[in-house]
Scaffold this active site. Structure first.
Site, PDB file in Angstrom:
ATOM      1  N   PRO A  37       0.012  -3.193   2.681  1.00 30.50           N
ATOM      2  CA  PRO A  37       1.036  -4.221   2.830  1.00 30.50           C
ATOM      3  C   PRO A  37       2.174  -4.110   1.822  1.00 30.50           C
ATOM      4  O   PRO A  37       1.965  -3.768   0.664  1.00 30.50           O
ATOM      5  CB  PRO A  37       0.272  -5.533   2.648  1.00 30.50           C
ATOM      6  CG  PRO A  37      -0.991  -5.174   1.972  1.00 30.50           C
ATOM      7  CD  PRO A  37      -1.302  -3.767   2.364  1.00 30.50           C
ATOM      8  N   ASN A  38       3.348  -4.372   2.330  1.00 30.32           N
ATOM      9  CA  ASN A  38       4.606  -4.446   1.584  1.00 30.32           C
ATOM     10  C   ASN A  38       5.149  -3.099   1.134  1.00 30.32           C
ATOM     11  O   ASN A  38       6.241  -3.031   0.576  1.00 30.32           O
ATOM     12  CB  ASN A  38       4.486  -5.400   0.390  1.00 30.32           C
ATOM     13  CG  ASN A  38       4.156  -6.801   0.830  1.00 30.32           C
ATOM     14  OD1 ASN A  38       4.788  -7.335   1.746  1.00 30.32           O
ATOM     15  ND2 ASN A  38       3.159  -7.400   0.208  1.00 30.32           N
ATOM     16  N   ARG A  81      11.966  -3.811  -2.811  1.00 32.40           N
ATOM     17  CA  ARG A  81      11.133  -4.836  -3.448  1.00 32.40           C
ATOM     18  C   ARG A  81      10.797  -4.439  -4.881  1.00 32.40           C
ATOM     19  O   ARG A  81      10.214  -3.395  -5.123  1.00 32.40           O
ATOM     20  CB  ARG A  81       9.840  -5.001  -2.640  1.00 32.40           C
ATOM     21  CG  ARG A  81       8.852  -5.959  -3.230  1.00 32.40           C
ATOM     22  CD  ARG A  81       7.596  -6.041  -2.326  1.00 32.40           C
ATOM     23  NE  ARG A  81       6.521  -6.656  -3.035  1.00 32.40           N
ATOM     24  CZ  ARG A  81       5.402  -6.061  -3.400  1.00 32.40           C
ATOM     25  NH1 ARG A  81       5.186  -4.799  -3.088  1.00 32.40           N
ATOM     26  NH2 ARG A  81       4.468  -6.704  -4.062  1.00 32.40           N
ATOM     27  N   TYR A  91       8.325  -0.744  -8.801  1.00 35.39           N
ATOM     28  CA  TYR A  91       7.962   0.266  -7.801  1.00 35.39           C
ATOM     29  C   TYR A  91       8.979   1.393  -7.654  1.00 35.39           C
ATOM     30  O   TYR A  91       8.737   2.335  -6.912  1.00 35.39           O
ATOM     31  CB  TYR A  91       7.744  -0.406  -6.445  1.00 35.39           C
ATOM     32  CG  TYR A  91       6.639  -1.437  -6.479  1.00 35.39           C
ATOM     33  CD1 TYR A  91       5.312  -1.055  -6.604  1.00 35.39           C
ATOM     34  CD2 TYR A  91       6.930  -2.796  -6.417  1.00 35.39           C
ATOM     35  CE1 TYR A  91       4.296  -1.990  -6.660  1.00 35.39           C
ATOM     36  CE2 TYR A  91       5.917  -3.745  -6.473  1.00 35.39           C
ATOM     37  CZ  TYR A  91       4.608  -3.334  -6.600  1.00 35.39           C
ATOM     38  OH  TYR A  91       3.602  -4.269  -6.656  1.00 35.39           O
ATOM     39  N   ASN A 102      -2.907   4.221  -0.436  1.00 41.63           N
ATOM     40  CA  ASN A 102      -2.355   3.199  -1.316  1.00 41.63           C
ATOM     41  C   ASN A 102      -2.564   1.884  -0.573  1.00 41.63           C
ATOM     42  O   ASN A 102      -1.757   1.517   0.271  1.00 41.63           O
ATOM     43  CB  ASN A 102      -0.876   3.440  -1.602  1.00 41.63           C
ATOM     44  CG  ASN A 102      -0.314   2.399  -2.559  1.00 41.63           C
ATOM     45  OD1 ASN A 102      -0.896   1.329  -2.761  1.00 41.63           O
ATOM     46  ND2 ASN A 102       0.838   2.696  -3.138  1.00 41.63           N
ATOM     47  N   ALA A 158      -2.062  -4.521  -2.089  1.00 40.12           N
ATOM     48  CA  ALA A 158      -2.837  -5.686  -2.516  1.00 40.12           C
ATOM     49  C   ALA A 158      -4.237  -5.720  -1.911  1.00 40.12           C
ATOM     50  O   ALA A 158      -5.124  -6.386  -2.453  1.00 40.12           O
ATOM     51  CB  ALA A 158      -2.083  -6.967  -2.172  1.00 40.12           C
ATOM     52  N   GLU A 191      -7.127   7.530  -4.213  1.00 39.05           N
ATOM     53  CA  GLU A 191      -6.448   6.230  -4.245  1.00 39.05           C
ATOM     54  C   GLU A 191      -5.209   6.359  -5.112  1.00 39.05           C
ATOM     55  O   GLU A 191      -5.277   6.899  -6.222  1.00 39.05           O
ATOM     56  CB  GLU A 191      -7.396   5.173  -4.821  1.00 39.05           C
ATOM     57  CG  GLU A 191      -6.787   3.795  -4.899  1.00 39.05           C
ATOM     58  CD  GLU A 191      -7.736   2.762  -5.516  1.00 39.05           C
ATOM     59  OE1 GLU A 191      -7.380   1.579  -5.507  1.00 39.05           O
ATOM     60  OE2 GLU A 191      -8.828   3.147  -6.008  1.00 39.05           O
ATOM     61  N   HIS A 244      -1.733   4.263  -6.672  1.00 38.23           N
ATOM     62  CA  HIS A 244      -0.945   3.050  -6.930  1.00 38.23           C
ATOM     63  C   HIS A 244       0.304   3.470  -7.678  1.00 38.23           C
ATOM     64  O   HIS A 244       0.219   4.173  -8.694  1.00 38.23           O
ATOM     65  CB  HIS A 244      -1.732   2.030  -7.754  1.00 38.23           C
ATOM     66  CG  HIS A 244      -2.890   1.470  -7.010  1.00 38.23           C
ATOM     67  ND1 HIS A 244      -2.746   0.476  -6.078  1.00 38.23           N
ATOM     68  CD2 HIS A 244      -4.204   1.790  -7.035  1.00 38.23           C
ATOM     69  CE1 HIS A 244      -3.932   0.195  -5.567  1.00 38.23           C
ATOM     70  NE2 HIS A 244      -4.833   0.995  -6.121  1.00 38.23           N
ATOM     71  N   ARG A 258      -0.850  -4.794 -15.372  1.00 35.58           N
ATOM     72  CA  ARG A 258      -0.254  -5.923 -14.653  1.00 35.58           C
ATOM     73  C   ARG A 258      -1.177  -7.137 -14.719  1.00 35.58           C
ATOM     74  O   ARG A 258      -2.094  -7.181 -15.535  1.00 35.58           O
ATOM     75  CB  ARG A 258       0.058  -5.487 -13.224  1.00 35.58           C
ATOM     76  CG  ARG A 258       1.084  -4.328 -13.232  1.00 35.58           C
ATOM     77  CD  ARG A 258       1.624  -3.966 -11.924  1.00 35.58           C
ATOM     78  NE  ARG A 258       2.276  -5.101 -11.300  1.00 35.58           N
ATOM     79  CZ  ARG A 258       2.526  -5.173  -9.999  1.00 35.58           C
ATOM     80  NH1 ARG A 258       2.183  -4.171  -9.207  1.00 35.58           N
ATOM     81  NH2 ARG A 258       3.122  -6.229  -9.480  1.00 35.58           N
TER      82      ARG A 258
END
Length: 172
Positions: free
Chosen positions: A32-33, A40, A45, A96, A99, A120, A122, A129
């Site tokens: 998502p996103n 964003r 990012y 990735n 969330a 994985e 990110h 964070r």
């Protein structure tokens, strides 16, 4: 003409030579996103878009004779459907999960049904964070985890898979 499909050997022929190679299919899944990359929170990012990342990965994959399936969805069930599809066709996966890393046992369960290597990725360093981002269910299945390397993390994951593909299988 060359036809490539996961884990299958094909012969490329022309009038001067014949070349055999083993092609590998890699799924790159984005949660998502991630469709909003470049727009964003660029301070977290970066400014690269998902299309930029796909183009970079595709160029590398072509040079390595790796076929890519690059997908993004904001829907958990769609990511799971792609993981199920990959189970029988892919040699590896870069994911990735966004969330969903922190909440999706369903994605973890789907990945646990896969026998290929999973990397994985990110873009940000999730450990620097908010505390709720520090735990990833997906990491419990991942064979490699790349965090905080920006968009380059996808290339690092793809390079790792290419290295794994070039190693002999145990017992061969």
């Amino acid at each position: 003409m060359t036809v490539r499909h996961a884990n299958r050997q094909f012969t490329k022929k022309n009038k001067h030579h014949q070349e055999e190679f083993m092609a590998h299919l890699v799924y790159i899944l984005n949660g998502p996103n991630l469709n909003l990359l470049g727009q964003r929170q660029p301070q977290i990012y970066g400014h690269e878009t998902l299309a930029d990342i796909e183009a970079t990965c595709s160029n590398f994959a072509d040079a390595q004779k790796i076929e890519l399936r690059f997908h993004q969805s904001n829907a958990e069930h769609q990511l799971i459907d792609w993981i199920h599809e990959a189970r029988t066709t892919a040699s590896g996966m870069i994911i990735n999960p966004g969330a969903y890393s922190h909440s999706s046992i369903a994605i973890l369960d789907a990945l646990n049904a896969c026998e290929f290597p999973v990397i994985e990725v990110h873009i940000s360093n999730i450990h620097k964070r908010e505390s709720f981002r520090h735990h990833s269910f997906i990491s419990e299945r991942a064979d490699g985890i790349i965090v905080g390397c920006g968009a380059q993390g996808y290339m690092l994951g793809l390079q790792r898979l290419a290295t794994l593909f070039s190693q002999p299988l145990p017992g061969s």
